[in-house]
Design a protein around this motif. Structure first.
Motif, PDB file in Angstrom:
ATOM      1  N   ALA A   1       0.699  -1.232   0.144  1.00  0.00           N
ATOM      2  CA  ALA A   1       0.232   0.030   0.131  1.00  0.00           C
ATOM      3  C   ALA A   1       0.916   1.333   0.034  1.00  0.00           C
ATOM      4  CB  ALA A   1      -0.887  -0.111   1.261  1.00  0.00           C
ATOM      5  N   ILE A   2       2.064   1.124   0.788  1.00  0.00           N
ATOM      6  CA  ILE A   2       2.875   2.315   0.800  1.00  0.00           C
ATOM      7  C   ILE A   2       3.417   2.536  -0.439  1.00  0.00           C
ATOM      8  CG2 ILE A   2       5.079   3.279   1.914  1.00  0.00           C
ATOM      9  CD1 ILE A   2       3.953   1.805   4.492  1.00  0.00           C
ATOM     10  N   PHE A   3       4.052   1.545  -1.031  1.00  0.00           N
ATOM     11  CA  PHE A   3       4.638   1.738  -2.284  1.00  0.00           C
ATOM     12  C   PHE A   3       3.412   2.290  -3.319  1.00  0.00           C
ATOM     13  CE2 PHE A   3       8.245  -0.086  -0.436  1.00  0.00           C
ATOM     14  CZ  PHE A   3       9.198  -0.107  -1.386  1.00  0.00           C
ATOM     15  N   GLY A   4       2.455   1.628  -3.485  1.00  0.00           N
ATOM     16  CA  GLY A   4       1.357   2.177  -4.340  1.00  0.00           C
ATOM     17  C   GLY A   4       1.231   3.704  -4.107  1.00  0.00           C
ATOM     18  N   ALA A   5       0.877   4.111  -2.877  1.00  0.00           N
ATOM     19  CA  ALA A   5       0.663   5.420  -2.506  1.00  0.00           C
ATOM     20  C   ALA A   5       1.666   6.423  -3.060  1.00  0.00           C
ATOM     21  CB  ALA A   5       0.311   5.667  -1.393  1.00  0.00           C
ATOM     22  N   LEU A   6       3.112   5.821  -2.885  1.00  0.00           N
ATOM     23  CA  LEU A   6       4.228   6.746  -3.568  1.00  0.00           C
ATOM     24  C   LEU A   6       4.271   6.776  -4.938  1.00  0.00           C
ATOM     25  CD1 LEU A   6       7.050   5.517  -0.976  1.00  0.00           C
ATOM     26  CD2 LEU A   6       6.054   7.815  -1.102  1.00  0.00           C
ATOM     27  N   SER A   7       3.874   5.574  -5.491  1.00  0.00           N
ATOM     28  CA  SER A   7       4.040   5.830  -7.094  1.00  0.00           C
ATOM     29  C   SER A   7       2.734   6.504  -7.644  1.00  0.00           C
ATOM     30  CB  SER A   7       3.784   4.082  -7.645  1.00  0.00           C
ATOM     31  OG  SER A   7       4.899   3.344  -7.128  1.00  0.00           O
ATOM     32  N   ALA A   8       1.874   6.897  -6.792  1.00  0.00           N
ATOM     33  CA  ALA A   8       0.793   7.660  -7.221  1.00  0.00           C
ATOM     34  C   ALA A   8       1.034   9.228  -7.294  1.00  0.00           C
ATOM     35  CB  ALA A   8      -0.713   7.348  -6.341  1.00  0.00           C
ATOM     36  N   LEU A   9       1.951   9.440  -6.347  1.00  0.00           N
ATOM     37  CA  LEU A   9       2.297  11.081  -6.196  1.00  0.00           C
ATOM     38  C   LEU A   9       2.953  11.352  -7.416  1.00  0.00           C
ATOM     39  CD1 LEU A   9       3.769  11.002  -2.620  1.00  0.00           C
ATOM     40  CD2 LEU A   9       1.653  11.606  -3.272  1.00  0.00           C
TER      41      LEU A   9
ATOM     42  N   ALA B   1      14.833   1.540   3.724  1.00  0.00           N
ATOM     43  CA  ALA B   1      15.869   0.956   2.888  1.00  0.00           C
ATOM     44  C   ALA B   1      15.253   0.747   1.742  1.00  0.00           C
ATOM     45  CB  ALA B   1      16.418   0.159   3.792  1.00  0.00           C
ATOM     46  N   GLN B   2      14.000  -0.112   1.770  1.00  0.00           N
ATOM     47  CA  GLN B   2      13.359  -0.618   0.537  1.00  0.00           C
ATOM     48  C   GLN B   2      13.022   0.768  -0.348  1.00  0.00           C
ATOM     49  OE1 GLN B   2      10.239  -2.901   1.991  1.00  0.00           O
ATOM     50  NE2 GLN B   2      11.350  -4.926   2.516  1.00  0.00           N
ATOM     51  N   ILE B   3      12.590   1.343   0.245  1.00  0.00           N
ATOM     52  CA  ILE B   3      12.040   2.848  -0.421  1.00  0.00           C
ATOM     53  C   ILE B   3      13.074   3.593  -1.208  1.00  0.00           C
ATOM     54  CG2 ILE B   3      10.977   5.129  -0.523  1.00  0.00           C
ATOM     55  CD1 ILE B   3       9.196   4.129   1.895  1.00  0.00           C
ATOM     56  N   GLU B   4      14.409   3.628  -0.590  1.00  0.00           N
ATOM     57  CA  GLU B   4      15.641   4.226  -1.152  1.00  0.00           C
ATOM     58  C   GLU B   4      16.096   3.340  -2.396  1.00  0.00           C
ATOM     59  OE1 GLU B   4      18.082   4.951   2.102  1.00  0.00           O
ATOM     60  OE2 GLU B   4      17.263   6.942   2.533  1.00  0.00           O
ATOM     61  N   ALA B   5      15.969   2.006  -1.982  1.00  0.00           N
ATOM     62  CA  ALA B   5      16.715   1.102  -3.069  1.00  0.00           C
ATOM     63  C   ALA B   5      15.780   1.273  -4.411  1.00  0.00           C
ATOM     64  CB  ALA B   5      16.647  -0.231  -2.576  1.00  0.00           C
TER      65      ALA B   5
ATOM     66  N   SER C   1      16.838   8.480  -5.720  1.00  0.00           N
ATOM     67  CA  SER C   1      16.779   9.932  -5.238  1.00  0.00           C
ATOM     68  C   SER C   1      15.475  10.669  -5.828  1.00  0.00           C
ATOM     69  CB  SER C   1      17.980  10.786  -6.151  1.00  0.00           C
ATOM     70  OG  SER C   1      18.009  10.830  -7.348  1.00  0.00           O
ATOM     71  N   SER C   2      14.469   9.931  -6.285  1.00  0.00           N
ATOM     72  CA  SER C   2      13.313  10.630  -6.575  1.00  0.00           C
ATOM     73  C   SER C   2      12.367  10.713  -5.501  1.00  0.00           C
ATOM     74  CB  SER C   2      12.529   9.928  -7.763  1.00  0.00           C
ATOM     75  OG  SER C   2      12.150   8.445  -7.351  1.00  0.00           O
ATOM     76  N   VAL C   3      12.683   9.984  -4.317  1.00  0.00           N
ATOM     77  CA  VAL C   3      11.970  10.240  -3.167  1.00  0.00           C
ATOM     78  C   VAL C   3      12.901  10.967  -2.058  1.00  0.00           C
ATOM     79  CG1 VAL C   3      10.505   9.078  -1.472  1.00  0.00           C
ATOM     80  CG2 VAL C   3      10.161   8.422  -3.317  1.00  0.00           C
TER      81      VAL C   3
END
Length: 85
Positions: free
Chosen positions: A29-37, A56-60, A64-66
């Protein structure tokens, strides 16, 4: 005279309370929400613990886009702004 009150969404700040999402669905859900921004928008993330493995998963995944900025980092109250560049 009419007074407009800006909502969080109208300024590009979207809340995401992970505490209300079942653990087995939380990261997806978090990855989906971030991808929708869109660029320039921010997701304000609320959690009850510091999600270091998730960060760490988000950074990987996003690189640098987040951007990641703690708003609050107290035991039981974690608030993080994830911005999209």
């Amino acid at each position: 005279m009419t007074h407009a009150i800006a909502s969080s969404a109208s300024i590009g700040l979207y809340p995401f309370d992970a505490r209300g999402v079942a653990k087995r669905f939380r990261h997806a859900a978090i990855f989906g929400a971030l991808s929708a921004l869109e660029p320039g928008e921010t997701m304000r993330f609320y959690n009850d613990h510091d999600p270091l493995p998730l960060l760490a998963q988000i950074e990987a995944h996003f690189g640098s886009s987040v951007t990641i900025a703690y708003v609050a980092r107290a035991p039981g109250e974690i608030i993080i702004d994830f911005g999209i560049a």
